[in-house]
Write an enzyme that holds these catalytic residues in place. Sequence first.
Site, short mmCIF file in Angstrom:
data_model
loop_
_atom_site.label_atom_id
_atom_site.label_comp_id
_atom_site.label_asym_id
_atom_site.label_seq_id
_atom_site.Cartn_x
_atom_site.Cartn_y
_atom_site.Cartn_z
N SER A 19 -7.42 25.42 68.76
CA SER A 19 -6.04 25.55 69.55
C SER A 19 -5.77 26.92 69.98
O SER A 19 -6.45 27.71 69.49
CB SER A 19 -5.22 25.43 68.15
OG SER A 19 -3.65 25.66 68.54
N TYR A 24 -1.96 26.55 58.77
CA TYR A 24 -2.83 25.52 59.80
C TYR A 24 -3.37 26.36 60.77
O TYR A 24 -4.79 26.01 61.18
CB TYR A 24 -1.66 24.55 60.49
CG TYR A 24 -2.14 24.01 61.75
CD1 TYR A 24 -3.09 22.96 61.59
CD2 TYR A 24 -1.97 24.38 63.05
CE1 TYR A 24 -3.35 22.25 62.82
CE2 TYR A 24 -2.34 24.04 64.19
CZ TYR A 24 -3.20 22.74 64.12
OH TYR A 24 -4.08 22.42 65.30
N LYS A 55 -7.95 26.65 61.82
CA LYS A 55 -8.63 26.81 63.06
C LYS A 55 -9.45 28.01 63.34
O LYS A 55 -10.52 27.74 63.60
CB LYS A 55 -7.40 26.42 64.28
CG LYS A 55 -6.92 25.10 64.29
CD LYS A 55 -7.93 24.19 64.40
CE LYS A 55 -7.03 22.73 64.16
NZ LYS A 55 -7.83 21.69 64.27
#
Length: 342
Positions: free
Chosen positions: A125, A150, A154
């Site tokens: 992302s 979150y 990644k």
Amino acid sequence: MKILVTGGTGYIGSHTVVELQNKGFEVVIVDNLSNSSAEIVDHIEEITGVRPVLEVFDLVDREKTADFFKRHHDIAGLIHFAAFKAVGESVEKPLKYYRNNLVALMNILESMRENKIKNIVFSSSCTVYGQPDELPVSENAPIKKAESPYGNTKQISEEIMQDTIKTADIHGIALRYFNPIGAHPSALIGELPIGVPNNLVPFITQTAIGLRDQLSVFGNDYPTPDGTPIRDYIHVVDLAKAHVVAIDRMVNQKMKKDFEVFNLGTGNGYSVLEVIKAFEKVSGLKLNYKIVGRREGDVIQVWADPGYSNKELGWKAELGLEEMVDSAWKWEQAYRGKTVKP
Ligand code: NAD
Ligand code: WQD
């Protein structure tokens, strides 16, 4: 050629399965349906004429994952979409996110090594860049401290991949998505947020269909031309196509390094108000929205330099903002079984 798509009944996964099948790949989906439904497979079949195999289990389960890979040791490569993705929830429940997103990846990499499966494409992302110092943001921009657990999953996932790839005969491509929006032109698959949407476009379409009273625009006092934050929105179909190109690059041994990173964006930045205007234009409706205070953790502006992806992958995002919001709106109406006329 058989490709595993984890999270293949989810939003981006389902669009990617369609594009893979359109190119003649055989697809096996693994999904635990924690954020999607098995009916998506019917819709994929309706679009492509081919029904992908779906196996339902949790990739956090090491034994089930190992058993799956033993039975499917002939897969040529996999695309790993399966993860939890709600930024706000990850702040409230960090361990839920670290366990799901990291353990699933580790189980997969272990099984790849055991079964000599070489190729993995990973959903990363643009959140890894935070607020970049320079725009547009290229793949060489520094990784900033993650704003949320979150986002941290990644960053850590990319590191886990890099470290593993150094020690095993595995090749990896991390695709850093900017802001995926829109839906398949058939309006048979699209984004299905559970509960109140966090993301801008589903909130817009749910407001227009009457599920939400009003869209809150989180701040118009940012240092941007109209005061609202700028993002690089990319059509999910363009994004899906990039995955097929990445898989093709891997299986045909066109990679330049064992671990590669590509930005997936259009290179164009649009403000929140520009997205709303585009929606109003394509729908002919007036959207009920109100400017409220800033949302914590929002970056001011970010858009991709897609030059490296364009050149190296021979891929380019083709669909514009109006096509993106138009497809999202058609999907919302089709899904709700309701047409809203201007
Ligand atoms: P999604 O929630 O629609 O799809 C993810 C799918 O994975 C769901 O179907 C879910 O049921 C499944 N899943 C989750 N955990 C699982 C597990 N442990 N075992 C098996 N299945 C599991 O999300 P999406 O928007 O399609 O995102 C796909 C990937 O892209 C995710 O990794 C996400 O972090 C990443 N990503 C998404 C965006 C975005 O804005 N949508 C942006 C950047 C990156
Ligand atoms: C876009 C703009 C909001 C909702 C998130 C994740 C990121 C990535 C993509 C996965 C912002 C504004 C939004 C609303 C609004 N996901 N907005 N009212 O924040 O760029 O990125 O999704 O990796 O990690 O953080 O996308 O769609 O939430 O917001 O004004 O009700 O719309 O403030 O400026 P974001 P978004």
